[in-house]
Design a protein around this motif. Structure first.
Motif, short mmCIF file in Angstrom:
data_model
loop_
_atom_site.label_atom_id
_atom_site.label_comp_id
_atom_site.label_asym_id
_atom_site.label_seq_id
_atom_site.Cartn_x
_atom_site.Cartn_y
_atom_site.Cartn_z
N ARG A 222 36.41 39.17 49.83
CA ARG A 222 35.05 39.64 49.52
C ARG A 222 34.06 38.50 49.72
O ARG A 222 34.13 37.48 49.03
CB ARG A 222 34.98 40.14 48.09
CG ARG A 222 33.62 40.67 47.70
CD ARG A 222 33.34 41.98 48.39
NE ARG A 222 34.05 43.08 47.74
CZ ARG A 222 34.17 44.28 48.27
NH1 ARG A 222 33.65 44.53 49.46
NH2 ARG A 222 34.82 45.23 47.63
N GLN A 234 38.34 39.87 44.56
CA GLN A 234 37.58 40.66 43.57
C GLN A 234 38.56 41.42 42.70
O GLN A 234 39.53 42.01 43.18
CB GLN A 234 36.63 41.63 44.25
CG GLN A 234 35.82 42.47 43.27
CD GLN A 234 34.98 43.54 43.96
OE1 GLN A 234 34.56 43.35 45.09
NE2 GLN A 234 34.76 44.64 43.29
N PHE A 274 35.26 37.53 40.29
CA PHE A 274 35.57 36.94 41.59
C PHE A 274 36.31 35.62 41.39
O PHE A 274 35.89 34.77 40.61
CB PHE A 274 34.29 36.72 42.39
CG PHE A 274 33.54 37.99 42.67
CD1 PHE A 274 33.85 38.78 43.76
CD2 PHE A 274 32.54 38.42 41.81
CE1 PHE A 274 33.18 39.96 44.00
CE2 PHE A 274 31.85 39.60 42.05
CZ PHE A 274 32.18 40.37 43.15
#
Length: 505
Positions: A222, A234, A274
């Protein structure tokens, strides 16, 4: 008939009274039965119990073995940073309308900044031990700019830590404490992660040490706007301030990432977490341990997304890939024959679906590596072999969007609603451009609708280079109406493709 109505009502009332009496009588009988059951001579009430172990109806992951074995390898990190604060003698900032008012009443010599004050800022984070002799990995922003770093183990022993190396682009730091025989966390392969797999995070959110949270992989690779070189993992693992730098475990008890940041409107967890892949982290860590400078792969292109409208303008079947807006002269891409308007769809045999995927792929490529780059040139598939070099250290960013003007021949392109002039030596030298025309006026029409403004340089239209106002007018005259046309413009030192739709002649 008149006499029957009162009688029927009465009968109903009588029936109700009888029903109440019957119910009361039944309750009395029931009470008598319960009283007999409670009497010493009554048989005991038998309750069936099954003490045999029952198997869980739903199989959920049990994380206790991971915590028992590798939990001691997770550490808490506290850092102290000294921040210099300038006291203002004037109580209002310089941009305040009251600043000048108080400025006139200040004694001479006290109108500028006041004396300096030093403020200590403390921050908390997490990390994990990767070697028994005291090497610890954490997120770069946890210790960036810190004057004093302390690492606390799960046994409450605290050690001063030395910063071995820190990468801002990868947001990764390596610390060292003076200790031996420390517990370590094994490292996994983040490339093996799949969407839907369980994950476990350990850290100190809001200072609550050794907090464990769990979730699943939500997406891989991501990209995020401010960290173009990191292909983030993620997940929906709850992490909060203080979790940064802590490990992200897979179900084998292996560290597959370090927790880095969250997407939030409130400052707390909102379901989007994240983490930096451990493969990316360890590439930097090895360079730190070997005292080597960190190098990033360099292709030498500016890229942008391929929107559905742009895909139609470029005559592509679908809006995928990274559209090349400009190629740096003498760069690896230029030497390989890659040109503006080409669309990169594969890099080193890996698909490129959007523009955010390309920078981490290139940045993580070891300089000196030859890679195959798959492109679409005017809709035709081609493969270019590129020798990736190291990112130049002296690359400067141009923030100015203004183009210096000087007398030059001005031409009008009525179909676009603009006035343009040819490039001058000053413009070519200032912006390092060698073809195109400068937009000096924009009226109502197709160019204005496409977002063209004075000061921009039109370099291409319909993927054909433009070298003069007359050439632009000639090309535009032959283009179809009411169809999206790709237009390459340059603003400052950044190039970008836009779509223009021309009216009928």
């Amino acid at each position: 008939m008149a006499n029957n109505r009162p009688n029927s009502i009465f009968k109903r009332r009588k029936m109700i009274v009888i029903a109440v009496i019957t119910a009361c009588f039944g309750f009395a009988l029931g009470a008598t039965e319960w009283a007999q059951a409670d009497s010493p001579t009554a048989p005991a009430l038998s309750i069936s119990t099954n003490t045999a172990p029952q198997q869980a109806l739903v199989a959920l992951p049990d994380f206790t073995p991971i915590i028992d074995r590798y939990g001691p390898a997770v550490v808490n990190i506290s850092s102290t940073t000294n921040k210099v604060i300038h006291q203002q003698n004037n109580p209002f900032p310089p941009n305040s309308p009251f600043y000048q008012f108080f400025h006139h009443f200040m004694p001479p010599g006290q109108n500028g900044p006041g004396p300096q004050q030093h403020e200590k800022i403390q921050s908390l984070g997490s990390g994990f031990i990767i070697s028994p002799d005291g090497y610890i990995v954490t997120a770069g922003h946890v210790v960036r700019g810190a004057n004093h770093i302390v690492v606390t183990l799960t046994n409450h022993h605290a050690y001063p830590a030395k910063l071995i190396g820190l990468s801002v682009r990868y947001d990764t730091a390596l610390l060292k404490i003076d200790a031996k025989n420390l517990p370590t966390a094994p490292l996994g392969n983040s490339d093996d992660l799949k969407v839907g797999q369980w994950l476990l995070a350990v850290g100190a959110p809001f200072g609550f040490y050794n907090t464990v949270t769990q979730g699943v992989v939500s997406a891989m690779n991501r990209p995020l706007p401010d960290d173009e070189y990191i292909p983030f993992i993620q997940s929906d693992v709850p992490i909060n301030p203080g979790n940064s730098g802590g490990p992200l475990f897979n179900m084998k008890g292996q560290v597959v990432g370090i927790n880095d940041q969250i997407y939030t409107n409130s400052g707390g967890y909102m379901g989007l977490s994240f983490s930096i892949p451990i493969n990316t982290v360890m590439r930097v860590v090895q360079d730190f341990k070997n005292h080597k400078a960190i190098q990033f792969g360099y292709l030498g292109v500016e890229v942008q997304d391929v929107t559905p409208q742009m895909a139609q303008a470029l005559r592509l079947k679908e809006p995928v890939g990274a559209l090349i807006a400009s190629v740096m002269p003498g760069s690896p891409a230029a030497k390989a024959g890659i040109r503006p308007g080409d669309v990169i769809v594969t890099y080193n045999n890996n698909p490129v679906y959007n523009v955010g995927q390309l920078p981490p792929m290139v940045g993580n490529t070891v300089p000196g590596t030859r890679v195959k780059v798959g492109i679409l040139h005017r809709g035709t598939a081609e493969t270019k072999e590129v020798l990736v070099t190291a990112l130049p250290k002296n690359m400067a960013e141009q923030t100015s969007s203004q183009v210096p003007t000087s007398p030059a021949k001005v031409g009008k392109v009525s179909r676009m609603g603009i006035h343009v002039q040819s490039l001058t030596p000053i413009i070519e030298k200032r912006l390092d451009v060698h073809h195109g025309v400068v937009v000096v006026g924009v009226g109502e029409g197709a160019a204005a609708e496409a977002g063209i403004m004075p000061g921009m340089i039109i370099q291409q239209i319909d993927q054909r280079d433009v070298n003069s106002p007359a050439e632009l007018e000639r090309i535009v005259a032959g283009l179809p109406a009411n169809q999206p046309i790709p237009l390459l413009v340059r603003q400052g030192k950044a190039s970008v493709y836009v779509v223009v739709t021309l009216p009928k002649k």
